[in-house]
Design a protein around this motif. Structure first.
Motif, mmCIF file in Angstrom:
data_model
loop_
_atom_site.group_PDB
_atom_site.id
_atom_site.type_symbol
_atom_site.label_atom_id
_atom_site.label_comp_id
_atom_site.label_asym_id
_atom_site.label_seq_id
_atom_site.Cartn_x
_atom_site.Cartn_y
_atom_site.Cartn_z
ATOM 1 N N ASP A 19 0.833 -1.206 0.000
ATOM 2 C CA ASP A 19 0.000 0.000 0.000
ATOM 3 C C ASP A 19 0.873 1.263 0.000
ATOM 4 N N ALA A 20 1.920 1.271 0.802
ATOM 5 C CA ALA A 20 2.817 2.437 0.853
ATOM 6 C C ALA A 20 3.544 2.633 -0.472
ATOM 7 N N LEU A 21 3.990 1.548 -1.079
ATOM 8 C CA LEU A 21 4.695 1.645 -2.361
ATOM 9 C C LEU A 21 3.778 2.150 -3.466
ATOM 10 N N LEU A 22 2.547 1.655 -3.471
ATOM 11 C CA LEU A 22 1.597 2.073 -4.497
ATOM 12 C C LEU A 22 1.196 3.533 -4.317
ATOM 13 N N THR A 23 1.138 3.972 -3.065
ATOM 14 C CA THR A 23 0.745 5.359 -2.786
ATOM 15 C C THR A 23 1.881 6.333 -3.067
ATOM 16 N N GLU A 24 3.081 6.004 -2.585
ATOM 17 C CA GLU A 24 4.213 6.927 -2.688
ATOM 18 C C GLU A 24 4.963 6.799 -4.009
ATOM 19 N N ARG A 25 4.874 5.633 -4.654
ATOM 20 C CA ARG A 25 5.574 5.376 -5.919
ATOM 21 C C ARG A 25 7.073 5.633 -5.792
ATOM 22 N N ARG A 29 10.392 7.187 -0.202
ATOM 23 C CA ARG A 29 9.271 7.850 0.485
ATOM 24 C C ARG A 29 8.397 6.835 1.220
ATOM 25 N N ALA A 30 8.212 5.642 0.642
ATOM 26 C CA ALA A 30 7.409 4.616 1.310
ATOM 27 C C ALA A 30 8.081 4.164 2.607
ATOM 28 N N ALA A 31 9.409 4.041 2.574
ATOM 29 C CA ALA A 31 10.138 3.650 3.787
ATOM 30 C C ALA A 31 9.995 4.716 4.867
ATOM 31 N N LEU A 34 6.577 4.521 6.507
ATOM 32 C CA LEU A 34 6.394 3.387 7.416
ATOM 33 C C LEU A 34 7.437 3.350 8.526
ATOM 34 N N HIS A 35 8.341 4.353 8.535
ATOM 35 C CA HIS A 35 9.416 4.411 9.533
ATOM 36 C C HIS A 35 10.278 3.147 9.477
ATOM 37 N N LEU A 36 10.598 2.735 8.251
ATOM 38 C CA LEU A 36 11.467 1.592 8.020
ATOM 39 C C LEU A 36 12.723 2.052 7.299
ATOM 40 N N SER A 37 13.765 1.213 7.336
ATOM 41 C CA SER A 37 14.956 1.517 6.558
ATOM 42 C C SER A 37 14.689 1.224 5.086
ATOM 43 N N SER A 42 13.064 -2.305 0.466
ATOM 44 C CA SER A 42 13.515 -2.880 -0.808
ATOM 45 C C SER A 42 13.376 -4.397 -0.786
ATOM 46 N N ALA A 43 13.640 -4.992 0.378
ATOM 47 C CA ALA A 43 13.482 -6.444 0.512
ATOM 48 C C ALA A 43 12.014 -6.838 0.362
#
Length: 312
Positions: A19-25, A29-31, A34-37, A42-43
């Motif tokens: 969902d974050a990847l589809l929203t932020e493209r 920005r998706a990381a 979600l407060h992830l590295s 990427s994994a």
């Protein structure tokens, strides 16, 4: 392999990443969202690519774009994530005064400015932690209501557009016409000649999106000359003031419309079919006690609108 076995092998956290990847493209920005590295996300993207057999994000020069397949996934992902959130927000015992639930309801500005306003007032008095998210529908949402209503709590819409879904009737309304205050060619009542002669500002003028009264005018043998199309009943008066246009609006909206000024209400030259407004929902919500509380709130608010007390 059964659907249950397939689902058990999936990491449902990937749904949040998707969902974050589809929203932020963008992986970066998706990381951040979600407060992830970045390597962690990427994994996740690599696992999603293997699962779907699609790149999801494809590089175009210095930027990334969603693949056609990813674009198709966007709506399904949002719906699935919302449904999952609802599952884990549910409570075995529920007390409105202690709840922080958000109810999401589709509708038009007509529904929101009438029954929606009253529902929000009642909820604020009885369950201050509960909130409502009112979402404007459109023809695509209405056409796909059986699916969309899985992920939201309801839709406020008159009878005649949905079928084969549970509903609660709320209030009955009538149609009135609006003309400019200084339109000297129209008296207190429109004539059939007026309907054929004067231009209209109307809502949702298409084959699948229409108001019942505009369809009725066509059935009476008059093809209205539509000058302006808007998707908001609240904005309609602004397109009538100072013109010779006609607008058609529901009686429950009339006090709000007249406060704008520069317009007056006139009667129609035929008996327009009344509107029976209802709250519709998906059967999956029928046994939910929180949803039942919300439906009761809408039923009470509908009675208040029916008595004309919403405009006070």
């Amino acid at each position: 392999m059964t659907d249950h076995l397939l689902l058990s092998r999936l990491d449902l956290n990937l749904l949040v990443s998707l969902d974050a990847l589809l929203t932020e493209r963008s992986v970066t920005r998706a990381a951040e969202r979600l407060h992830l590295s970045q390597p962690a996300l990427s994994a996740s993207l690599a696992r999603l690519r293997v699962h779907f057999g699609d790149q999801i994000l494809a590089r175009r020069g210095n930027t990334y774009e969603l693949t056609p397949f990813a674009i198709r996934l966007t709506e399904h992902t949002t719906t699935a994530l919302e449904a999952a959130r609802r599952v884990f927000e549910s409570q075995a015992t529920w007390t409105p005064t202690q709840s922080t639930r958000e109810f999401s309801v589709y509708g038009s500005d007509y529904g929101f400015a009438t029954v929606g306003k009253v529902v929000a007032q009642l909820a604020a008095e009885r369950a201050e932690g509960v909130r409502f998210r009112f979402l404007l529908h459109n023809p695509l949402v209405v056409d796909d209501a059986a699916n969309r209503l899985r992920a939201v709590d309801g839709m406020i819409i008159p009878h005649g557009f949905l079928a084969d879904l549970p509903y609660q009737d709320l209030w009955t309304d009538e149609w009135v016409a609006l003309v400019a205050e200084d339109n000297a060619t129209v008296g207190d009542t429109l004539t059939m000649e007026d309907l054929g002669r004067l231009p209209f500002v109307t809502n949702y003028a298409s084959r699948t999106a229409f108001t019942s009264v505009s369809r009725q005018i066509q059935q009476l043998g008059i093809e209205p000359h539509v000058d302006v199309v808007v998707e908001s009943f609240l904005s309609m008066p602004h397109f009538i003031t100072g013109t010779d246009r006609i607008g058609l609006i529901q009686s429950a909206m009339l006090p709000t419309a007249l406060r704008i000024g520069g317009i007056r209400a006139v009667s129609l030259p035929f008996a327009a079919t009344p509107l029976v407004n209802a709250l519709w929902w998906h059967p999956v919500h029928s046994q939910d006690p929180e949803h039942a509380w919300m439906r009761d709130l809408f039923a009470e608010a509908g009675r208040i609108v029916d008595e004309g007390l919403h405009a006070d």
